[in-house]
Design a protein around this motif. Structure first.
Motif, PDB file in Angstrom:
ATOM      1  N   GLN A 184      33.944  42.115  38.439  1.00 10.67           N
ATOM      2  CA  GLN A 184      34.159  42.947  37.253  1.00 10.67           C
ATOM      3  C   GLN A 184      35.168  44.056  37.537  1.00 10.67           C
ATOM      4  OE1 GLN A 184      30.500  44.098  35.324  1.00 10.67           O
ATOM      5  NE2 GLN A 184      29.582  42.079  35.621  1.00 10.67           N
ATOM      6  N   LYS A 185      35.120  44.601  38.741  1.00 11.27           N
ATOM      7  CA  LYS A 185      36.116  45.607  39.131  1.00 11.27           C
ATOM      8  C   LYS A 185      37.499  44.985  39.199  1.00 11.27           C
ATOM      9  CE  LYS A 185      37.182  48.980  42.757  1.00 11.27           C
ATOM     10  NZ  LYS A 185      36.757  49.543  44.075  1.00 11.27           N
ATOM     11  N   GLN A 199      44.393  40.600  33.845  1.00 17.95           N
ATOM     12  CA  GLN A 199      43.324  41.511  34.269  1.00 17.95           C
ATOM     13  C   GLN A 199      42.788  42.347  33.102  1.00 17.95           C
ATOM     14  OE1 GLN A 199      45.614  42.863  38.003  1.00 17.95           O
ATOM     15  NE2 GLN A 199      43.480  42.861  38.710  1.00 17.95           N
ATOM     16  N   LYS A 200      42.513  41.648  32.010  1.00 19.41           N
ATOM     17  CA  LYS A 200      41.929  42.284  30.839  1.00 19.41           C
ATOM     18  C   LYS A 200      40.408  42.365  31.005  1.00 19.41           C
ATOM     19  CE  LYS A 200      45.825  42.607  28.530  1.00 19.41           C
ATOM     20  NZ  LYS A 200      46.432  43.926  28.212  1.00 19.41           N
ATOM     21  N   SER A 201      39.838  43.492  30.670  1.00 21.75           N
ATOM     22  CA  SER A 201      38.398  43.661  30.853  1.00 21.75           C
ATOM     23  C   SER A 201      37.595  42.713  29.976  1.00 21.75           C
ATOM     24  CB  SER A 201      38.001  45.112  30.561  1.00 21.75           C
ATOM     25  OG  SER A 201      38.337  45.468  29.225  1.00 21.75           O
ATOM     26  N   TRP A 202      38.167  42.294  28.835  1.00 21.76           N
ATOM     27  CA  TRP A 202      37.427  41.394  27.950  1.00 21.76           C
ATOM     28  C   TRP A 202      37.377  39.966  28.485  1.00 21.76           C
ATOM     29  CZ3 TRP A 202      40.636  37.572  26.047  1.00 21.76           C
ATOM     30  CH2 TRP A 202      42.000  37.863  25.939  1.00 21.76           C
ATOM     31  N   GLY A 253      39.056  44.781  35.841  1.00 19.05           N
ATOM     32  CA  GLY A 253      39.301  46.023  35.110  1.00 19.05           C
ATOM     33  C   GLY A 253      38.107  46.646  34.435  1.00 19.05           C
ATOM     34  N   ILE A 254      36.895  46.179  34.766  1.00 22.56           N
ATOM     35  CA  ILE A 254      35.697  46.800  34.205  1.00 22.56           C
ATOM     36  C   ILE A 254      35.377  48.059  35.005  1.00 22.56           C
ATOM     37  CG2 ILE A 254      33.217  46.550  33.808  1.00 22.56           C
ATOM     38  CD1 ILE A 254      34.732  44.862  31.911  1.00 22.56           C
ATOM     39  N   LYS A 255      35.260  49.179  34.326  1.00 21.66           N
ATOM     40  CA  LYS A 255      34.920  50.428  35.004  1.00 21.66           C
ATOM     41  C   LYS A 255      33.430  50.457  35.308  1.00 21.66           C
ATOM     42  CE  LYS A 255      38.647  53.116  32.886  1.00 21.66           C
ATOM     43  NZ  LYS A 255      38.989  54.303  32.049  1.00 21.66           N
ATOM     44  N   GLN A 256      33.101  50.720  36.554  1.00 25.93           N
ATOM     45  CA  GLN A 256      31.705  50.754  36.980  1.00 25.93           C
ATOM     46  C   GLN A 256      31.108  52.123  36.681  1.00 25.93           C
ATOM     47  OE1 GLN A 256      30.328  47.815  38.303  1.00 25.93           O
ATOM     48  NE2 GLN A 256      32.330  47.055  37.634  1.00 25.93           N
ATOM     49  N   SER A 257      29.931  52.104  36.056  1.00 30.04           N
ATOM     50  CA  SER A 257      29.283  53.379  35.704  1.00 30.04           C
ATOM     51  C   SER A 257      28.400  53.864  36.843  1.00 30.04           C
ATOM     52  CB  SER A 257      28.447  53.195  34.442  1.00 30.04           C
ATOM     53  OG  SER A 257      27.495  52.172  34.598  1.00 30.04           O
ATOM     54  N   ILE A 277      35.711  39.171  31.039  1.00 26.97           N
ATOM     55  CA  ILE A 277      34.326  38.976  31.483  1.00 26.97           C
ATOM     56  C   ILE A 277      33.450  38.401  30.370  1.00 26.97           C
ATOM     57  CG2 ILE A 277      32.231  40.126  32.292  1.00 26.97           C
ATOM     58  CD1 ILE A 277      34.230  39.799  34.497  1.00 26.97           C
TER      59      ILE A 277
END
Length: 271
Positions: free
Chosen positions: A263-264, A207-210, A267-271, A212
């Motif tokens: 994306q969530k 679950q690494k954000s990279w 681990g991508i933080k939603q703005s 994506i």
């Protein structure tokens, strides 16, 4: 099942066995598949087998060796063992699956099926031991299909390149030599795309954000490598082209990766 080191050790033994079988089966069937294709008049496919079987033999054997390190990890209750077991299994799946295609096409046995099956058991088992969520398992499983299909799209151009415009006269007389160049370029484009899908799988499991951007790269590489050849092949043979499943699936995955929910999940933080 999560954190079960004994089960992990047993699965690692399967990985070692799969690596040994991969080495043996590919070496044992290598010349038979080459000669059968050559005797059938498919000299370009026999040359392709010379290259691809060797590459997969190297990868599958290395995955077996990696499984030995994973076995040590489980015996010593190392947290990283399940992840690297999944890496080894991902490689074994490819090394076991693709050799079945030219062998079956030649009417020969497909012994690497056992490598594939052992790799599949190991892959799912490692993910359960690692406590990977069902959504991540589903996403990475579909990405695994794209990984294998994109690799296959990188194999076919090896044969297509050899069978097109190989004499000086055809280079001069045939205005369609563009596709000969496209085959040689798209071959590595697809293999890079396949490698990127594998890296995406590894990143997604953690679950690494990279994951994506890597997945976007993998999808677009598969699309760049697959769609031109697939559309051209449809025009050639007047039917659906087997070049197309990889870019079509990659297109679907690209859309999925761009969804906020995916994306969530990664681990991508939603703005």
């Amino acid at each position: 099942m999560k954190g079960n080191n004994k089960l992990g050790a047993a699965l690692a033994v399967l990985g070692i066995l799969a690596g040994i079988l991969c080495l043996y089966f590919i070496a044992n069937t290598y010349n038979a598949v080459i000669h059968t294709h050559f005797n059938a008049g498919d000299w370009e496919e026999s040359n392709t087998v010379r290259i691809v079987y060797a590459v997969l033999g190297w990868l599958g054997t290395a995955a077996g060796a990696l499984s030995a390190a994973v076995l040590w990890g489980f015996l010593h209750k190392q947290d990283w063992a399940w992840f690297w077991g999944a890496v080894a299994a991902t490689v074994l799946l490819l090394a076991g699956f693709f050799p079945m295609i030219p062998a079956a096409d030649s009417g020969l046995p497909v012994p690497t099926m056992w490598v594939f099956l052992l790799g599949a058991v190991m892959w799912f088992g490692m993910l359960f031991i690692g406590g990977v969520s069902g959504k991540i398992i589903t996403l990475t499983f579909v990405a695994g299909l794209a990984y294998v299909l994109t690799f296959i799209d990188g194999v076919a151009p090896l044969s297509k390149f050899q069978g097109t415009f190989q004499t000086p006269t055809t280079f001069v007389e045939n205005p369609n030599t563009f596709w000969n160049g496209m085959y040689v370029v798209s071959q590595q484009v697809n293999w890079w795309g396949a490698a990127a899908w594998a890296i995406f799988i590894f990143a997604a499991l953690k679950q690494k954000s990279w994951a994506i951007p890597v997945g976007i790269f993998a999808a677009v590489m598969s699309m760049f490598g697959g769609y031109p050849m697939g559309i051209h092949n449809v025009a050639e043979v007047q039917r659906f082209s087997m070049f197309l499943p990889a870019p079509i699936l990659s297109t679907i995955l690209l859309i999925v990766l761009l969804l906020p929910g995916t994306q969530k999940l990664l681990g991508i933080k939603q703005s």
